[in-house]
Design a protein around this motif. Structure first.
Motif, PDB file in Angstrom:
ATOM      1  N   ALA A   1     -71.543  -0.865  27.881  1.00 30.22           N
ATOM      2  CA  ALA A   1     -70.234  -0.969  28.517  1.00 30.22           C
ATOM      3  C   ALA A   1     -69.469   0.349  28.423  1.00 30.22           C
ATOM      4  O   ALA A   1     -68.839   0.795  29.391  1.00 30.22           O
ATOM      5  CB  ALA A   1     -69.427  -2.093  27.869  1.00 30.22           C
TER       6      ALA A   1
ATOM      7  N   ASP B   1     -66.395  -6.879  24.163  1.00 30.48           N
ATOM      8  CA  ASP B   1     -67.533  -6.649  25.043  1.00 30.48           C
ATOM      9  C   ASP B   1     -68.373  -5.459  24.602  1.00 30.48           C
ATOM     10  O   ASP B   1     -69.338  -5.094  25.285  1.00 30.48           O
ATOM     11  CB  ASP B   1     -67.060  -6.424  26.481  1.00 30.48           C
TER      12      ASP B   1
ATOM     13  N   ARG C   1     -67.151 -14.743  26.040  1.00 32.14           N
ATOM     14  CA  ARG C   1     -67.721 -13.407  25.904  1.00 32.14           C
ATOM     15  C   ARG C   1     -69.164 -13.379  26.405  1.00 32.14           C
ATOM     16  O   ARG C   1     -69.607 -12.430  27.058  1.00 32.14           O
ATOM     17  CB  ARG C   1     -67.655 -12.970  24.442  1.00 32.14           C
TER      18      ARG C   1
ATOM     19  N   ALA D   1     -70.572 -11.237  29.728  1.00 31.87           N
ATOM     20  CA  ALA D   1     -71.719 -10.325  29.657  1.00 31.87           C
ATOM     21  C   ALA D   1     -72.817 -10.737  30.630  1.00 31.87           C
ATOM     22  O   ALA D   1     -73.419  -9.895  31.304  1.00 31.87           O
ATOM     23  CB  ALA D   1     -72.258 -10.287  28.234  1.00 31.87           C
TER      24      ALA D   1
ATOM     25  N   LYS E   1     -71.795  -9.879  34.175  1.00 27.79           N
ATOM     26  CA  LYS E   1     -71.885  -8.437  34.375  1.00 27.79           C
ATOM     27  C   LYS E   1     -73.337  -8.004  34.520  1.00 27.79           C
ATOM     28  O   LYS E   1     -73.656  -7.062  35.255  1.00 27.79           O
ATOM     29  CB  LYS E   1     -71.220  -7.701  33.205  1.00 27.79           C
TER      30      LYS E   1
ATOM     31  N   ALA F   1     -77.674  -8.425  29.194  1.00 26.55           N
ATOM     32  CA  ALA F   1     -76.539  -9.020  28.472  1.00 26.55           C
ATOM     33  C   ALA F   1     -76.632  -8.741  26.985  1.00 26.55           C
ATOM     34  O   ALA F   1     -75.626  -8.498  26.318  1.00 26.55           O
ATOM     35  CB  ALA F   1     -76.492 -10.530  28.727  1.00 26.55           C
TER      36      ALA F   1
ATOM     37  N   ILE G   1     -75.379  -5.254  26.371  1.00 27.11           N
ATOM     38  CA  ILE G   1     -73.913  -5.186  26.490  1.00 27.11           C
ATOM     39  C   ILE G   1     -73.248  -5.666  25.206  1.00 27.11           C
ATOM     40  O   ILE G   1     -72.283  -5.074  24.720  1.00 27.11           O
ATOM     41  CB  ILE G   1     -73.433  -6.035  27.687  1.00 27.11           C
ATOM     42  N   LEU G   2     -73.778  -6.745  24.629  1.00 26.91           N
ATOM     43  CA  LEU G   2     -73.186  -7.341  23.434  1.00 26.91           C
ATOM     44  C   LEU G   2     -73.719  -6.737  22.142  1.00 26.91           C
ATOM     45  O   LEU G   2     -73.232  -7.061  21.064  1.00 26.91           O
ATOM     46  CB  LEU G   2     -73.439  -8.853  23.426  1.00 26.91           C
TER      47      LEU G   2
END
Length: 343
Positions: free
Chosen positions: A22, A189, A303, A307, A310, A318, A321-322
């Motif tokens: 991100a 995020d 959350r 993700a 996105k 995902a 991202i996390l």
């Protein structure tokens, strides 16, 4: 490499710390935007570092040797805002005992950040539009037209589109300032960045206070599980408070306010009636989901959905991202019955 140059430069600016997907996406946009004169709109929640990123754009631009000037427009009346931005002549109003240059003049040749742009009053918007379009203005109480060359960056945590639709924000001004949009991700995020940020912030604390505090690994793990609704600003407050009150140089999980039920900011996300919680730091252990009241189970369902959307439903993306594993994401998806085909 351009990205290496960017990393070296931004490392010098306090706050741009992290390796999450991100954050890297934002950095890539900043790289492309900085060398241009295009107007930029920074959008994100409070505490996500909008001024820090504005500074980065300025530092990486051809205007870097010229001034960077910032003004928070929130809660300023139209008259005060006009004086702050355009300046005033002596005697322009009661208390104007001398002439004063405004922020546009001070930023001439450089960059001007207008934070909380969504707060400016409708009657002032037309005045701001003129200087953006024509690059000229008059000081309050003056008749001399002054010209400036300023790169404008605006920032907001509001939905300006709604303001345009309800008539409280001019559409022509909106299109002028919203040429390039940079969406800053909330800290929830980019949880994988929290340990790096926490160490950086603790380093600042140590330097300022001539101390030698450091984190126990379990303490960093605890921080990584917190949602931090106030984002980086709240994380910094947490680090400073804990470092100040810790009994030893080694900061332990028990030193944090949340371990003592004294974390009042948690009410911000608990009181907002969040979606069901899940803990994706369980390595797929179903037993970890059996106690809804378990401490640190504070990574919310929303959350995960953010993700996944996105990432276009791609669990591997995902997970990056996390900052978690694909297995953890896959288990959480099954636990909440999420249909990836509907994303």
């Amino acid at each position: 490499m351009a990205s290496d140059r960017f990393q070296r430069r931004t490392d010098e600016l306090d706050g741009i710390i992290g390796e999450s997907v991100a954050l890297r996406e934002v950095i890539e946009i900043v790289q492309k935007v900085a060398p241009t004169n295009s107007a930029v709109m920074l959008r994100g929640e409070s505490g996500t570092g909008k001024e820090v990123f504005a500074n980065a754009i300025h530092a990486l631009s051809p205007r870097s040797k010229k001034p960077f000037v910032a003004l928070n427009c929130a809660a300023l009346s139209s008259g005060v805002l006009e004086s702050e931005l355009f300046g005033h002549e002596k005697g322009a109003f009661t208390g104007a005992v001398s002439e004063r240059a405004g922020r546009f003049e001070l930023a001439d040749g450089g960059t001007l950040l207008l934070d909380e742009i969504g707060e400016i009053t409708p009657d002032f918007q037309s005045k701001l539009l003129r200087v953006i379009q024509e690059g000229e203005f008059e000081r309050m109480g003056g008749i001399k037209t002054r010209k400036v060359n300023v790169r404008l960056i605006c920032a907001t945590n509001k939905h300006l589109e709604e303001a345009v639709m309800n008539g409280s924000f001019r559409s022509d001004l909106y299109y002028r300032i919203n040429v390039i949009t940079v969406a800053l991700p909330p800290l929830r995020d980019r949880a994988g960045d929290i340990p790096l940020l926490a160490k950086h912030l603790l380093g600042k604390f140590n330097k300022e206070n001539d101390s030698d505090r450091n984190f126990n690994p379990d303490a960093l793990d605890l921080l990584s599980k917190c949602p931090f609704p106030g984002n980086v600003r709240e994380l910094e407050n947490c680090v400073r408070r804990t470092a100040t009150l810790a009994q030893e140089n080694k900061i332990m999980p028990s030193d944090f306010a949340c371990a003592k039920d004294q974390c009042f900011s948690s009410r911000l996300w608990k009181g907002a009636n969040p979606a069901p919680h899940f803990d994706i730091v369980t390595n797929g252990d179903p037993a970890a989901f059996e106690s809804p009241g378990e401490k640190n189970r504070i990574v919310e369902y929303g959350r995960l959905m953010t993700a996944l959307k996105k990432a276009g439903g791609n669990q591997a993306k995902a997970s990056r991202i996390l900052g978690k594993t694909t297995r953890q994401i896959s288990y959480a998806v099954r636990q909440h019955g999420i249909n990836l085909n509907e994303l």
